[in-house]
Design an enzyme around this catalytic site. Sequence first.
Site, PDB file in Angstrom:
ATOM      1  N   PRO A   1      -5.002  19.390 -24.009  1.00 22.27           N
ATOM      2  CG  PRO A   1      -3.852  19.748 -22.004  1.00 22.27           C
ATOM      3  CD  PRO A   1      -4.018  20.286 -23.389  1.00 22.27           C
TER       4      PRO A   1
ATOM      5  NE  ARG B   1      -0.294  21.019 -21.741  1.00 21.19           N
ATOM      6  CZ  ARG B   1      -0.568  21.247 -20.461  1.00 21.19           C
ATOM      7  NH1 ARG B   1       0.059  20.562 -19.511  1.00 21.19           N
ATOM      8  NH2 ARG B   1      -1.442  22.164 -20.109  1.00 21.19           N
TER       9      ARG B   1
ATOM     10  CG  HIS C   1      -3.258  31.853 -18.580  1.00 23.63           C
ATOM     11  ND1 HIS C   1      -3.648  31.945 -17.265  1.00 23.63           N
ATOM     12  CD2 HIS C   1      -3.033  30.542 -18.814  1.00 23.63           C
ATOM     13  CE1 HIS C   1      -3.643  30.735 -16.725  1.00 23.63           C
ATOM     14  NE2 HIS C   1      -3.278  29.874 -17.643  1.00 23.63           N
ATOM     15  CB  THR C   2      -9.055  33.914 -21.066  1.00 23.19           C
ATOM     16  OG1 THR C   2      -8.813  33.057 -22.176  1.00 23.19           O
ATOM     17  CG2 THR C   2      -8.920  35.350 -21.504  1.00 23.19           C
ATOM     18  NE  ARG C   3      -7.122  29.649 -14.468  1.00 17.81           N
ATOM     19  CZ  ARG C   3      -6.693  29.282 -13.268  1.00 17.81           C
ATOM     20  NH1 ARG C   3      -6.246  30.182 -12.436  1.00 17.81           N
ATOM     21  NH2 ARG C   3      -6.741  28.031 -12.921  1.00 17.81           N
TER      22      ARG C   3
ATOM     23  CD  GLU D   1       4.317  26.113 -18.027  1.00 19.27           C
ATOM     24  OE1 GLU D   1       4.903  25.901 -16.922  1.00 19.27           O
ATOM     25  OE2 GLU D   1       3.111  26.394 -18.094  1.00 19.27           O
TER      26      GLU D   1
ATOM     27  CG  ASP E   1      -7.602  14.202 -17.313  1.00 24.49           C
ATOM     28  OD1 ASP E   1      -7.534  13.005 -17.034  1.00 24.49           O
ATOM     29  OD2 ASP E   1      -7.248  15.114 -16.538  1.00 24.49           O
TER      30      ASP E   1
ATOM     31  CE1 TYR F   1     -10.548  20.886 -17.131  1.00 33.01           C
ATOM     32  CE2 TYR F   1     -12.020  19.839 -15.562  1.00 33.01           C
ATOM     33  CZ  TYR F   1     -11.332  20.945 -15.997  1.00 33.01           C
ATOM     34  OH  TYR F   1     -11.430  22.131 -15.320  1.00 33.01           O
TER      35      TYR F   1
ATOM     36  CG  ASP G   1      -9.969  23.252 -22.598  1.00 34.32           C
ATOM     37  OD1 ASP G   1      -9.521  23.968 -21.688  1.00 34.32           O
ATOM     38  OD2 ASP G   1     -10.647  22.220 -22.376  1.00 34.32           O
ATOM     39  CG  ASP G   2      -8.505  27.582 -19.923  1.00 35.87           C
ATOM     40  OD1 ASP G   2      -7.509  27.214 -20.588  1.00 35.87           O
ATOM     41  OD2 ASP G   2      -8.452  27.772 -18.697  1.00 35.87           O
TER      42      ASP G   2
HETATM   43  C1  UGA Z   1      -1.909  26.862 -16.014  1.00 38.95           C
HETATM   44  C2  UGA Z   1      -1.092  26.713 -17.299  1.00 38.95           C
HETATM   45  O1  UGA Z   1      -1.509  27.680 -18.247  1.00 38.95           O
HETATM   46  C3  UGA Z   1      -1.291  25.309 -17.848  1.00 38.95           C
HETATM   47  O2  UGA Z   1      -0.657  25.176 -19.092  1.00 38.95           O
HETATM   48  C4  UGA Z   1      -0.793  24.302 -16.831  1.00 38.95           C
HETATM   49  O3  UGA Z   1      -1.014  22.996 -17.281  1.00 38.95           O
HETATM   50  C5  UGA Z   1      -1.577  24.503 -15.550  1.00 38.95           C
HETATM   51  O4  UGA Z   1      -1.504  25.865 -15.101  1.00 38.95           O
HETATM   52  C6  UGA Z   1      -1.057  23.611 -14.426  1.00 38.95           C
HETATM   53  O5  UGA Z   1      -1.438  23.830 -13.287  1.00 38.95           O
HETATM   54  O6  UGA Z   1      -0.306  22.696 -14.644  1.00 38.95           O
HETATM   55  P1  UGA Z   1      -4.613  26.801 -15.692  1.00 38.95           P
HETATM   56  O7  UGA Z   1      -5.483  27.816 -16.366  1.00 38.95           O
HETATM   57  O8  UGA Z   1      -4.375  26.916 -14.231  1.00 38.95           O
HETATM   58  O9  UGA Z   1      -3.228  26.722 -16.471  1.00 38.95           O
HETATM   59  O10 UGA Z   1      -5.102  25.296 -15.974  1.00 38.95           O
HETATM   60  P2  UGA Z   1      -6.363  24.787 -16.804  1.00 38.95           P
HETATM   61  O11 UGA Z   1      -6.638  25.661 -17.967  1.00 38.95           O
HETATM   62  O12 UGA Z   1      -7.444  24.479 -15.853  1.00 38.95           O
HETATM   63  O13 UGA Z   1      -5.780  23.390 -17.349  1.00 38.95           O
HETATM   64  C7  UGA Z   1      -4.790  23.338 -18.359  1.00 38.95           C
HETATM   65  C8  UGA Z   1      -5.266  22.372 -19.457  1.00 38.95           C
HETATM   66  O14 UGA Z   1      -5.386  21.077 -18.917  1.00 38.95           O
HETATM   67  C9  UGA Z   1      -6.631  22.755 -20.058  1.00 38.95           C
HETATM   68  O15 UGA Z   1      -6.619  22.536 -21.437  1.00 38.95           O
HETATM   69  C10 UGA Z   1      -7.594  21.813 -19.360  1.00 38.95           C
HETATM   70  O16 UGA Z   1      -8.715  21.460 -20.144  1.00 38.95           O
HETATM   71  C11 UGA Z   1      -6.715  20.596 -19.101  1.00 38.95           C
HETATM   72  N1  UGA Z   1      -7.072  19.852 -17.865  1.00 38.95           N
HETATM   73  C12 UGA Z   1      -7.311  20.493 -16.701  1.00 38.95           C
HETATM   74  C13 UGA Z   1      -7.178  18.480 -17.930  1.00 38.95           C
HETATM   75  O17 UGA Z   1      -6.979  17.872 -18.989  1.00 38.95           O
HETATM   76  N2  UGA Z   1      -7.535  17.798 -16.795  1.00 38.95           N
HETATM   77  C14 UGA Z   1      -7.782  18.426 -15.612  1.00 38.95           C
HETATM   78  O18 UGA Z   1      -8.121  17.744 -14.609  1.00 38.95           O
HETATM   79  C15 UGA Z   1      -7.672  19.819 -15.573  1.00 38.95           C
HETATM   80 MN    MN Z   2      -6.340  27.665 -18.277  1.00 39.74          MN
END
Ligand code: UGA
Ligand code: MN
Length: 313
Positions: free
Chosen positions: A87, A159, A296-298, A269, A118, A89, A183-184
């Site tokens: 996913p 997803r 799990h890099t951010r 999960e 998204d 955005y 993606d991160d």
């Molecule tokens: C953690 C988990 O590693 C994720 O797999 C989980 O979806 C997420 O928490 C959650 O809160 O549900 P985190 O690093 O906090 O991940 O989340 P992001 O990396 O910001 O987002 C997860 C994925 O969703 C990314 O690929 C991001 O590009 C995508 N995303 C995020 C969207 O498609 N839309 C959004 O508004 C935010």
């Molecule tokens: Mn992330």
Amino acid sequence: MIKNMRKPTFIVKRSLKILCLLTGFAVMTWSFSFTKYSGSQLVNLNVLPARLKEYMYFMGRRLKGAYLSSLNIADNHDIPIIFIITPTYYRLVQKAELTRMANTLRLVKQLHWIIVEDFEVINLKTQEFFQSTGVSFTYFAQSKRNETNNHQSKGTDQRNAALDWIMVNHNPSMPAVIYFADDDNAYSLEIFEQMRYTKKLSMWPVGLSGGRTYETPILKDGKVIKFLAWKAEKRKFPIDMAGFALNANVLWTYKPMRFSTDADPGMLETKLLERCCTWEEIEPLAENCTKIMVWHTRTEKPKVRMFDNVLEV
Ligand code: UGA
Ligand code: MN
């Protein structure tokens, strides 16, 4: 003489009228450029949240509501396909994240990358970028569905839409594996070769996850006996999205294999895996869960004060 005196006034009045008309036309065109139809509703993009305003700042980006599919996955039919579900955005670091990810994925054979934007529409510039990577990919848009209660969880509807896509486009008699790769994160190449042969559910440690240095299954005699992870006592499968892969068969065997749209944060999960699997079925990878192969890099949100938009970041 009188005639000559009246002429300039007449010209000024007429010019003013034309100017007013032109201004009116320009304002109308501008306001319509910020509106679009979504189903039967007219959506005014000016009233959308901040991140969409940021998106609109780059109006130079061409938008379109279609998906593109490039299915040249016939790399090597002798090994299972890996479907990567990502996913994504729009934000300032999106292109950087996707570039880094593409640079990893282009080195993996027999892989198909499903990227779900998204938003209501895909970004054609992003699509052109995917085409330029040489990675076999499908890119389409799925905005958050209205019935999704939990807007805190990120990427859920995206997803699920990718899982729908696999069920429509993949022949289940062909061996395939599904991996949810945000993606991160950072991914080693080795983990893809290991996950490719997942029989049902494989797992491995995830670095920098859950507020710890790593989260991991703990093994005894090759079997999972517990997890070292955030809320391990409350979650049956306390593992981050980056720490497991599923054989695609589960999509056809355990219907519906989809993420719950009302899951509490952190429960996505486990709720998915509880639908299909038991602890006994977990295949430990990464040398019996002794090596960190994904992180799990951010990425920090950039502190930008000047929005120059001649070049696209
Ligand atoms: C953690 C988990 O590693 C994720 O797999 C989980 O979806 C997420 O928490 C959650 O809160 O549900 P985190 O690093 O906090 O991940 O989340 P992001 O990396 O910001 O987002 C997860 C994925 O969703 C990314 O690929 C991001 O590009 C995508 N995303 C995020 C969207 O498609 N839309 C959004 O508004 C935010
Ligand atoms: Mn992330």
